[in-house]
Design a protein around this motif. Sequence first.
Motif, PDB file in Angstrom:
ATOM      1  N   GLY A 126       0.804  -1.213   0.000  1.00  0.00           N
ATOM      2  CA  GLY A 126       0.000   0.000   0.000  1.00  0.00           C
ATOM      3  C   GLY A 126       0.839   1.266   0.000  1.00  0.00           C
ATOM      4  O   GLY A 126       0.369   2.324   0.405  1.00  0.00           O
ATOM      5  N   ILE A 127       2.076   1.156  -0.453  1.00  0.00           N
ATOM      6  CA  ILE A 127       2.976   2.306  -0.508  1.00  0.00           C
ATOM      7  C   ILE A 127       3.248   2.632  -1.970  1.00  0.00           C
ATOM      8  O   ILE A 127       3.834   1.831  -2.694  1.00  0.00           O
ATOM      9  CB  ILE A 127       4.306   2.012   0.218  1.00  0.00           C
ATOM     10  N   ALA A 128       2.798   3.785  -2.410  1.00  0.00           N
ATOM     11  CA  ALA A 128       2.985   4.245  -3.794  1.00  0.00           C
ATOM     12  C   ALA A 128       2.532   3.192  -4.809  1.00  0.00           C
ATOM     13  O   ALA A 128       3.299   2.774  -5.674  1.00  0.00           O
ATOM     14  CB  ALA A 128       4.443   4.641  -4.035  1.00  0.00           C
ATOM     15  N   PRO A 129       1.267   2.756  -4.747  1.00  0.00           N
ATOM     16  CA  PRO A 129       0.792   1.724  -5.670  1.00  0.00           C
ATOM     17  C   PRO A 129       0.845   2.122  -7.137  1.00  0.00           C
ATOM     18  O   PRO A 129       0.775   1.256  -8.009  1.00  0.00           O
ATOM     19  CB  PRO A 129      -0.637   1.448  -5.210  1.00  0.00           C
ATOM     20  N   VAL A 130       1.023   3.406  -7.441  1.00  0.00           N
ATOM     21  CA  VAL A 130       1.143   3.834  -8.834  1.00  0.00           C
ATOM     22  C   VAL A 130       2.414   3.266  -9.473  1.00  0.00           C
ATOM     23  O   VAL A 130       2.529   3.218 -10.695  1.00  0.00           O
ATOM     24  CB  VAL A 130       1.092   5.378  -8.942  1.00  0.00           C
TER      25      VAL A 130
END
Length: 120
Positions: free
Chosen positions: A69-73
């Motif tokens: 869930g950290i920088a999913p982009v």
Amino acid sequence: MNLALWIAAILLTLVALTGGITKSFVPKQKLATIHGAEWTAGFGANAIRALGATELLAALGLILPRALGIAPVVVPVTATCWIALMVGAMITHSRLDQYKLVAVNVVYLAIAAFIAVGRY
């Protein structure tokens, strides 16, 4: 849809890990004798290792950002970069008349496109 995207990402991660580990740790002379890796004869050892490191980073970028869930982009960006990598692989294999491997690269490209579109 989410499950299909996870399955595709895991599959592509396994491909990237396999290629990355092989290119990073198998000596160039041995790689050049493996079917499908004959192209390595025309590249420097450092270039091959750099490509292996890129594939290892891709393996991480396809799974970890979304899982943590950290920088999913980063996931669709990584998948888009994988598409560019597969275009290069298709060009390289087609120059060696390895059209079955080009077809494999097309499949990997399609999986990456599915991930990129699905995760954007």
